[in-house]
Design an enzyme around this catalytic site. Structure first.
Site, PDB file in Angstrom:
ATOM      1  N   ARG A   1      41.013  55.500  13.124  1.00 24.98           N
ATOM      2  CA  ARG A   1      41.558  56.736  13.665  1.00 24.98           C
ATOM      3  C   ARG A   1      42.838  56.449  14.458  1.00 24.98           C
ATOM      4  O   ARG A   1      43.167  55.309  14.759  1.00 24.98           O
ATOM      5  CB  ARG A   1      40.525  57.413  14.581  1.00 24.98           C
ATOM      6  CG  ARG A   1      39.338  57.992  13.848  1.00 24.98           C
ATOM      7  CD  ARG A   1      38.252  58.479  14.807  1.00 24.98           C
ATOM      8  NE  ARG A   1      37.579  57.378  15.489  1.00 24.98           N
ATOM      9  CZ  ARG A   1      36.594  57.534  16.371  1.00 24.98           C
ATOM     10  NH1 ARG A   1      36.198  58.760  16.686  1.00 24.98           N
ATOM     11  NH2 ARG A   1      36.030  56.493  16.920  1.00 24.98           N
TER      12      ARG A   1
ATOM     13  N   LYS B   1      39.732  55.270  20.990  1.00 22.02           N
ATOM     14  CA  LYS B   1      38.657  54.482  21.592  1.00 22.02           C
ATOM     15  C   LYS B   1      39.086  53.886  22.921  1.00 22.02           C
ATOM     16  O   LYS B   1      40.275  53.818  23.257  1.00 22.02           O
ATOM     17  CB  LYS B   1      38.227  53.371  20.638  1.00 22.02           C
ATOM     18  CG  LYS B   1      37.479  53.874  19.419  1.00 22.02           C
ATOM     19  CD  LYS B   1      36.253  54.711  19.787  1.00 22.02           C
ATOM     20  CE  LYS B   1      35.170  53.903  20.460  1.00 22.02           C
ATOM     21  NZ  LYS B   1      34.010  54.751  20.868  1.00 22.02           N
TER      22      LYS B   1
ATOM     23  N   TYR C   1      38.858  58.357  24.832  1.00 25.26           N
ATOM     24  CA  TYR C   1      37.439  58.169  25.124  1.00 25.26           C
ATOM     25  C   TYR C   1      37.274  56.902  25.957  1.00 25.26           C
ATOM     26  O   TYR C   1      37.932  55.886  25.694  1.00 25.26           O
ATOM     27  CB  TYR C   1      36.624  58.016  23.832  1.00 25.26           C
ATOM     28  CG  TYR C   1      36.410  59.286  23.065  1.00 25.26           C
ATOM     29  CD1 TYR C   1      35.691  60.346  23.625  1.00 25.26           C
ATOM     30  CD2 TYR C   1      36.902  59.439  21.771  1.00 25.26           C
ATOM     31  CE1 TYR C   1      35.479  61.521  22.916  1.00 25.26           C
ATOM     32  CE2 TYR C   1      36.697  60.607  21.052  1.00 25.26           C
ATOM     33  CZ  TYR C   1      35.989  61.647  21.628  1.00 25.26           C
ATOM     34  OH  TYR C   1      35.782  62.813  20.923  1.00 25.26           O
TER      35      TYR C   1
ATOM     36  N   HIS D   1      33.733  56.214  28.012  1.00 28.56           N
ATOM     37  CA  HIS D   1      32.309  55.859  28.058  1.00 28.56           C
ATOM     38  C   HIS D   1      32.083  54.705  29.046  1.00 28.56           C
ATOM     39  O   HIS D   1      31.644  53.624  28.681  1.00 28.56           O
ATOM     40  CB  HIS D   1      31.808  55.472  26.663  1.00 28.56           C
ATOM     41  CG  HIS D   1      31.948  56.568  25.641  1.00 28.56           C
ATOM     42  ND1 HIS D   1      31.163  57.704  25.671  1.00 28.56           N
ATOM     43  CD2 HIS D   1      32.782  56.699  24.584  1.00 28.56           C
ATOM     44  CE1 HIS D   1      31.513  58.498  24.653  1.00 28.56           C
ATOM     45  NE2 HIS D   1      32.488  57.913  23.994  1.00 28.56           N
TER      46      HIS D   1
ATOM     47  N   GLU E   1      35.383  62.439  26.889  1.00 27.94           N
ATOM     48  CA  GLU E   1      33.968  62.808  26.816  1.00 27.94           C
ATOM     49  C   GLU E   1      33.446  63.544  28.038  1.00 27.94           C
ATOM     50  O   GLU E   1      32.335  64.077  27.992  1.00 27.94           O
ATOM     51  CB  GLU E   1      33.095  61.570  26.550  1.00 27.94           C
ATOM     52  CG  GLU E   1      32.943  60.621  27.722  1.00 27.94           C
ATOM     53  CD  GLU E   1      34.036  59.572  27.803  1.00 27.94           C
ATOM     54  OE1 GLU E   1      33.902  58.651  28.631  1.00 27.94           O
ATOM     55  OE2 GLU E   1      35.024  59.680  27.040  1.00 27.94           O
TER      56      GLU E   1
ATOM     57  N   ASP F   1      27.350  54.600  22.419  1.00 23.71           N
ATOM     58  CA  ASP F   1      28.551  54.601  23.273  1.00 23.71           C
ATOM     59  C   ASP F   1      28.185  54.695  24.750  1.00 23.71           C
ATOM     60  O   ASP F   1      28.952  54.250  25.609  1.00 23.71           O
ATOM     61  CB  ASP F   1      29.472  55.765  22.910  1.00 23.71           C
ATOM     62  CG  ASP F   1      30.408  55.429  21.758  1.00 23.71           C
ATOM     63  OD1 ASP F   1      30.741  54.245  21.602  1.00 23.71           O
ATOM     64  OD2 ASP F   1      30.794  56.340  21.017  1.00 23.71           O
TER      65      ASP F   1
END
Length: 371
Positions: free
Chosen positions: A15, A75, A94, A96, A118, A270
């Site tokens: 991505r 990511k 993101y 996490h 998130e 995740d």
């Protein structure tokens, strides 16, 4: 504002943080956009397409991390990327953080302002920037589980939909949120014997109404969970506590009571995973076996369908990126309390309560970070 988008370097992550269309929106608004050469190749987007959108192509990630005021990714930054972050920079991706103390420590040390997709909220407590990837991961979990169930891949040799005269596979979905709902849709569509567990009566009512007799619902207490898991051929872990580590719902002891060759797919990986025996895997080596139970715990599942995932993600992340680039991060967060919920780290402080509590940091409220 100068906005940069580096190429993703996590294992089998295809991505990209900005599509050419998103780059065009940013440049049209007056922002300067830098794209690392080859960043969009995983979705079939060429450097020429980005240049046509008004972006500048740069060699390698270093110019982006050194000179861009905002870095847009997909990511969480890997260790070598975290080393390049700086105090006067916004990281929008993101993160996490709760199950990742090393990343959190590096972000705190860097002084960067880190906004996590998130934890950005929407009306009614929704998580709109997480939702499209949860939809993708939920649907992919059944594909992955069906493949892992094949005998050649270590599974029981069960076809989820069965055939006439042979019972279908038993699919248990733990959690009836976005991931669980999409997983159940796919499993039902394949003809599986599907059961959905959740602790929220409203969720159980909603999914029960939608699926009617095509899927069963069950309140998730310890007894019901254990009975369902032990009867399952495929278990989907779809539990989420926003920003916090996932609860360990399936213990190591419970594995010994499951059918040999059954499959666990942990979509919560995740956030640390909801099975005690879960550990993050990659698309290169997606599964491993513990006590004869196949575990699929790929931490970036949507990366395998990169084009679909990238466009779905940009649809929801771009509006906030435009606001940050136009207004500056402080004004953008002051103007939008939902975006403000995404602030996880700022100037060496943890600004998201669940992360601070999980990892033992002093908590700095967002209002104080905004001054």
């Amino acid at each position: 504002m100068r906005v940069g988008c580096p190429k993703e370097i996590k294992n089998h992550e295809y991505r990209v943080g900005l599509t050419p269309e998103s780059a065009r929106e940013l440049t049209h608004q007056g922002s300067e956009v830098w794209i690392e050469t080859g960043a969009g190749m995983g979705i079939g987007a060429t450097d020429a397409e980005y240049e046509a959108a008004g972006a500048r192509i740069v060699e390698g990630p270093d110019p982006i991390f050194a000179e861009c005021e905002m870095v847009v990714k997909v990511k969480e930054p890997q260790a070598e990327e975290r080393a390049k972050l700086r105090p006067d920079q916004v990281l929008y991706t993101y993160l996490h953080l709760a199950p990742d103390p090393e990343q959190t420590a590096d972000l705190v040390k860097s002084g960067v302002t880190a906004i996590a997709y998130e934890t950005v909220t929407g009306p009614g407590g929704q998580l709109p920037l997480l939702k499209p990837m949860s939809q993708v991961a939920g649907r992919m979990s059944i594909q992955a589980g069906a493949s892992a169930l094949e005998k050649a891949h270590g599974g029981r040799g069960v076809l989820i939909g069965g055939v006439p005269g042979v019972l279908p596979g038993k699919v248990v979905v733990i959690g009836g949120g976005v991931v669980g709902f999409n997983a159940a849709q796919m499993a039902v569509g394949l003809g599986g014997d599907v059961e959905i567990l959740d602790r929220d009566p409203d969720v159980l009512e909603r999914v029960g109404t939608f699926f009617e007799a095509r899927a069963a619902t069950r309140f998730s207490n310890k007894t019901n969970l254990e009975e369902a898991v032990c009867a399952a051929d495929l278990v989907i872990g779809a539990v989420l506590i926003p920003g916090a580590a996932a609860p360990k719902l399936v213990t190591r002891d419970l594995l010994k009571q499951m059918k040999p060759g059954a499959v666990l797919v942990d979509v919560a990986i995740d956030q640390g995973g909801c099975f005690e025996t879960s550990r993050a895997t990659t698309h290169a080596e997606p599964t491993y076996v513990v006590d004869d139970i196949v575990h699929y715990c790929v931490a970036n599942m949507p990366g395998a369908v990169a084009r679909t995932s990238t466009y779905a993600l940009n649809n929801v992340t771009l509006p906030h990126a435009l606001r940050i680039a136009k207004m500056g991060w402080k004004e953008a967060l002051r103007a939008n309390p939902h975006l403000a919920e995404g602030l996880n780290v700022h100037a060496g402080k943890v600004t998201y309560r669940a992360v601070a509590e999980e990892l033992g940091y002093d908590y700095l409220p967002v209002a104080e970070a905004l001054g």
